[in-house]
Design a protein around this motif. Structure first.
Motif, PDB file in Angstrom:
ATOM      1  N   GLY A 390      35.261  39.890  39.133  1.00 53.85           N
ATOM      2  CA  GLY A 390      36.288  39.330  39.990  1.00 53.85           C
ATOM      3  C   GLY A 390      36.197  39.548  41.513  1.00 53.85           C
ATOM      4  N   PRO A 391      37.425  39.609  42.057  1.00 56.34           N
ATOM      5  CA  PRO A 391      37.297  40.119  43.379  1.00 56.34           C
ATOM      6  C   PRO A 391      36.511  41.398  43.585  1.00 56.34           C
ATOM      7  CG  PRO A 391      39.636  39.270  42.810  1.00 56.34           C
ATOM      8  CD  PRO A 391      38.742  39.368  41.388  1.00 56.34           C
ATOM      9  N   LYS A 392      36.592  42.218  42.933  1.00 58.37           N
ATOM     10  CA  LYS A 392      36.133  43.568  43.044  1.00 58.37           C
ATOM     11  C   LYS A 392      34.635  43.324  43.237  1.00 58.37           C
ATOM     12  CE  LYS A 392      35.884  48.347  41.466  1.00 58.37           C
ATOM     13  NZ  LYS A 392      36.247  49.176  40.181  1.00 58.37           N
ATOM     14  N   GLN A 394      32.860  40.565  43.838  1.00 57.15           N
ATOM     15  CA  GLN A 394      32.703  39.708  45.142  1.00 57.15           C
ATOM     16  C   GLN A 394      32.773  40.497  46.476  1.00 57.15           C
ATOM     17  OE1 GLN A 394      31.336  36.864  44.405  1.00 57.15           O
ATOM     18  NE2 GLN A 394      32.829  35.352  44.610  1.00 57.15           N
ATOM     19  N   ASP A 395      33.848  41.357  46.491  1.00 61.83           N
ATOM     20  CA  ASP A 395      33.906  42.160  47.547  1.00 61.83           C
ATOM     21  C   ASP A 395      32.863  42.912  47.918  1.00 61.83           C
ATOM     22  OD1 ASP A 395      36.340  40.702  48.211  1.00 61.83           O
ATOM     23  OD2 ASP A 395      37.496  42.556  47.615  1.00 61.83           O
TER      24      ASP A 395
ATOM     25  N   LYS B  52      36.817  32.761  44.147  1.00 59.99           N
ATOM     26  CA  LYS B  52      36.640  32.627  45.606  1.00 59.99           C
ATOM     27  C   LYS B  52      37.340  33.717  46.069  1.00 59.99           C
ATOM     28  CE  LYS B  52      37.275  28.785  48.812  1.00 59.99           C
ATOM     29  NZ  LYS B  52      35.810  28.452  48.853  1.00 59.99           N
ATOM     30  N   THR B  53      36.950  34.143  47.308  1.00 68.83           N
ATOM     31  CA  THR B  53      37.551  35.312  47.883  1.00 68.83           C
ATOM     32  C   THR B  53      37.646  34.881  49.217  1.00 68.83           C
ATOM     33  OG1 THR B  53      35.610  36.519  48.393  1.00 68.83           O
ATOM     34  CG2 THR B  53      36.857  37.125  46.271  1.00 68.83           C
ATOM     35  N   GLN B  54      38.052  35.484  50.211  1.00 66.34           N
ATOM     36  CA  GLN B  54      38.292  35.199  51.556  1.00 66.34           C
ATOM     37  C   GLN B  54      36.678  35.297  52.154  1.00 66.34           C
ATOM     38  OE1 GLN B  54      40.768  37.851  53.678  1.00 66.34           O
ATOM     39  NE2 GLN B  54      40.506  36.760  55.660  1.00 66.34           N
ATOM     40  N   GLN B  55      35.955  35.940  51.788  1.00 63.79           N
ATOM     41  CA  GLN B  55      34.552  35.967  52.193  1.00 63.79           C
ATOM     42  C   GLN B  55      33.538  35.255  51.340  1.00 63.79           C
ATOM     43  OE1 GLN B  55      35.934  38.988  51.815  1.00 63.79           O
ATOM     44  NE2 GLN B  55      36.583  39.505  53.848  1.00 63.79           N
ATOM     45  N   SER B  58      32.958  30.574  45.301  1.00 67.64           N
ATOM     46  CA  SER B  58      33.579  31.009  43.781  1.00 67.64           C
ATOM     47  C   SER B  58      32.375  30.481  43.009  1.00 67.64           C
ATOM     48  CB  SER B  58      34.801  30.185  43.366  1.00 67.64           C
ATOM     49  OG  SER B  58      34.571  28.733  43.406  1.00 67.64           O
ATOM     50  N   THR B 104      45.950  34.436  35.594  1.00 61.91           N
ATOM     51  CA  THR B 104      44.742  35.100  36.242  1.00 61.91           C
ATOM     52  C   THR B 104      44.909  36.374  35.674  1.00 61.91           C
ATOM     53  OG1 THR B 104      44.645  33.486  37.915  1.00 61.91           O
ATOM     54  CG2 THR B 104      43.281  35.693  38.171  1.00 61.91           C
ATOM     55  N   TYR B 108      42.123  38.742  33.645  1.00 58.33           N
ATOM     56  CA  TYR B 108      41.416  39.670  33.683  1.00 58.33           C
ATOM     57  C   TYR B 108      41.393  40.803  32.853  1.00 58.33           C
ATOM     58  CZ  TYR B 108      40.148  38.178  38.402  1.00 58.33           C
ATOM     59  OH  TYR B 108      39.670  37.343  39.574  1.00 58.33           O
TER      60      TYR B 108
END
Lengths: 550, 170
Positions: A390-392, A394-395, B52-55, B58, B104, B108
């Protein structure tokens, strides 16, 4: 047709023979297991070069069995089960296409380790039958013909050289070397500039390094890397005296009534059996496969395998002791532009402890982590043995790629030859052609890990002084599979040694083995330069005595 | 919103599969036996694993499903990996049949739960791996369109780039 010379394999142990003998007017044929590629065929494709078995056989078709000591017994595992791939490059030029080209010579005392350090209990070390001085002219020849770039560093264990400079100037370096050199000065270490088998200037048809950012594990698109293919076989082909048969898997060497090898039997890609006749046969298929072929070539006259009256074929197999480690650098050390600057080399090593008064030490090479983004990103998905996503995830990928760079170190120390490290064949395990595969028993001597740990503390000390973060290392008794030697020791005693001092079989007068198999001990460096140099030495011997040998 | 997401996923699955008929040729007799829900499950889990994230782009942005389906047709694709990906998707689908209906946050939590199971952790790990392959491999393989991931991470690719897949000669 009967060739003057048949060479089995085309890597570092083969190229010098093909180069020298074809230039001397001998009719030479190479039987190469893989295909023929040229610079135009190569690219920086992480999938093809590191994630799929493109340049090596599929393990489901052709595999090895590996014996490791677990819970008090030796456990044999086919490599199609554990994915531990001991093939290192089935293509013209072999694994030399993919090397990083860290080129270090052996030192004079490497040739007489037993005399210098005495007996290590449980290790079968012995002195070489030749001395450094005999190999030195050929190290020098490799510098010129294969091409070595660098700057000679004066340090405590500097080996004698017949020239005082490398023929090619050092490659361009990343500014991180300023931190490295400063830390060395503060710690009273010697910053050793690593010679590379990579051209910094053009040589003939070979273009210089263009700093492509993807080097180790990739074949070179400019010809700068000193592979056997680019540096030796292409010029040898130009003589008109070299014929290369690709996709030719040699399965047996057949002897005649005079106990000479008469022909090599090989399989085509389609499995059709063919044969090649020659006056001399030179085996250079890399250590494991060379021993396998000799053992599989047994016949009524040689019931234990060819060249094996001593029973020593396959014995005292060598890898490299040591391991690797790393430290991180980030935007607190460099601007982003400099930190991420691609292509430039580190080319530094620590060699102060190559020999110590008490024990044989080794070498520490430093290099940036390979660029490979798939491998780097995939390694980030674990934290404390827990999968993250997840975002973790990706970051973490974004932060790591844009603000960090890893400086690796690789430790090379002697792999102590011992009774539990050898190649054998087991009739029960056969490849898709029905040929018995090589079994590799991997038993490490405790000294390998002890010395590796000692050297790692020095590397860590240096990284700490450079200000690196998240420093870690791993020293393992399990080897890197691409550094192979031993298995056909050379020496003066036919009852103990497979080969004589010229790497000619004691038993079979028209057979030479010229890959790393001849080495009784391997030294604490990558083997390629020594294999090249020794192969040039043998080529000289054959050129000068061909009529007697053939 | 949830329905739209599923509809999008299904269309994407269809496009990926229909664009990669060699896969079915290779898989021969059993390919048609792989239920559509397997690929749908893989697609929707990929979206949660690599969002997808800010940077960062996805899984959808980088054509992760298309990449996986098309490249698994290659003779060089690890057969054990393919087996794990397919069987794992089936196990996951039957254990968490309502996954696609969740928001979402719940998705998770389900993946956290699933990752505590050794087999499903292996499956998720493998799925992340092949999604990362799609993200960072050369676009010639069907992922990383317009070098999205390389650009997002300031990665400089090697030169020359491949003009043929799997090391085929130029």
């Amino acid at each position: 047709m009967k060739y003057d010379v048949c060479i089995i394999g085309s890597g570092a142990g083969a190229g010098p023979l093909a180069y020298e003998l074809s230039h001397a007017g001998k009719k030479v044929v190479i039987l190469e297991k893989g295909d023929i590629y040229s610079e135009q065929d190569f690219s920086k494709d992480e999938i093809a070069y590191t994630k799929r078995t493109i340049f090596t056989p599929k393990l489901s078709d052709e595999y090895h069995t590996i014996e490791t000591f677990e819970d008090g017994e030796w456990i044999k595992t086919p490599t199609y089960e554990n994915n531990w791939n001991f093939w290192n490059g089935s293509l013209l030029g072999g694994s030399s296409n993919f090397m990083s080209g860290f080129f270090h010579r052996l030192k004079p005392n490497d040739f007489k380790l037993k005399s210098v350090y005495g007996v290590y209990e449980g290790a079968n070390i012995e002195d070489w039958p030749i001395r450094y001085e005999e190999l030195e002219p050929y190290y020098d020849l490799v510098e010129k013909i294969v091409g070595v770039s660098g700057h000679v560093t004066e340090y405590a264990h500097q080996e004698p050289r017949s020239t005082n400079a490398y023929p090619y100037p050092p490659l361009e370096e990343h500014p991180i070397v300023e931190k490295f050199d400063a830390a060395c000065q503060a710690l009273n270490f010697t910053p050793f500039i690593t010679p590379r088998a990579i051209l910094s200037q053009a040589q003939g048809n070979r273009n210089p390094c263009y700093y492509s950012h993807y080097c180790g594990s990739y074949a070179c698109s400019s010809g700068a890397k000193g592979s056997s293919r680019a540096a030796l076989l292409q010029p040898a082909l130009a003589t008109g005296n070299l014929h290369i048969i690709a996709n030719a898997f040699v399965i047996k060497l057949e002897t005649d009534q005079t106990q000479k090898i008469q022909k090599a039997l090989y399989l085509t890609k389609e499995g059709t059996q063919k044969e090649i006749k020659a006056k001399l046969f030179i085996l250079a298929a890399q250590a494991v496969e060379s021993s396998r072929l000799l053992l599989n070539s047994k016949n009524a006259a040689f019931p234990n395998g060819l060249a094996n009256s001593s029973g020593a074929v396959g014995k005292n197999l060598l890898f490299s002791g040591g391991g690797m480690g790393s430290g991180e650098f980030d935007l607190s050390h460099f601007s982003q532009e400099i930190l991420l600057q691609p292509g430039l080399f580190v080319n530094r090593a620590l060699t102060d402890w190559y020999f110590t008064p008490q024990f044989k030490g080794g070498l520490i090479d430093f290099l940036f982590e390979h660029a490979n983004p798939i491998r780097r990103a995939n390694a980030l998905k674990w934290e404390d043995n827990t999968l993250i996503f997840g975002p973790k995830l990706q970051d973490k990928i974004f932060q790591t790629f844009t603000t960090k760079r890893v400086l690796n170190f690789e430790i090379f120390n002697d792999w102590m030859p011992n009774d539990n490290c050898f190649v054998s064949v087991d009739e029960k395990y056969r490849d898709k052609y029905g040929i018995p595969v090589a079994n590799i028993r991997i038993g490490a001597h405790p000294e390998d890990v002890r010395v590796g740990e000692f050297l790692a503390t020095k590397a860590v000390q240096l990284l700490e002084h450079m200000g690196a973060k998240n420093i870690s290392y791993s020293i393992s008794p399990l080897p890197s599979q691409n550094l192979q030697a031993g298995g056909c020791r050379f020496g003066n005693n036919p009852k103990k040694h497979v080969l004589n001092r010229y790497c000619r079989s004691h038993d079979i007068p028209n057979l030479f083995v010229t890959d790393g198999s001849f080495m009784p001990t391997g030294g604490s460096v990558p083997y390629t330069w020594t294999i090249y140099a020794n192969a040039f030495r043998i080529a000289d011997y054959i050129k000068n005595h061909f009529d007697l040998l053939a | 919103m949830r329905c739209a997401k599923i509809a999008t996923m299904k269309r994407r699955t269809f496009i990926a599969l229909s664009a990669t008929s060699p896969f079915f040729l290779r898989m021969d007799t059993y390919a048609h036996e792989i239920p559509a829900y397997v690929w749908e499950t893989i697609a929707i889990v990929q979206d949660v694993l690599v969002p997808k994230t800010q940077q960062m782009p996805s899984a959808q942005d980088i054509n992760a499903l298309f990449y996986l389906v098309s490249n698994s047709a290659s003779e060089y694709f690890d057969a054990n990996d393919l087996n794990l990906l397919i069987k794992g998707a089936s196990v996951f689908h039957h254990r968490f049949p309502d996954f696609s209906d969740q928001n979402t946050q719940s998705q998770y939590q389900i993946l956290e739960t699933a990752s505590k199971n050794e087999y499903l952790e292996q499956w998720l790990s493998k799925l992340i791996y092949y999604t990362i392959e799609a993200m960072f491999s050369d676009p010639i393989y069907g992922g990383n369109p317009r070098e999205l991931a390389w650009k997002a991470t300031l990665h400089v690719s090697g030169n020359p780039r491949p003009i043929k897949k799997y090391g085929s000669k130029a």
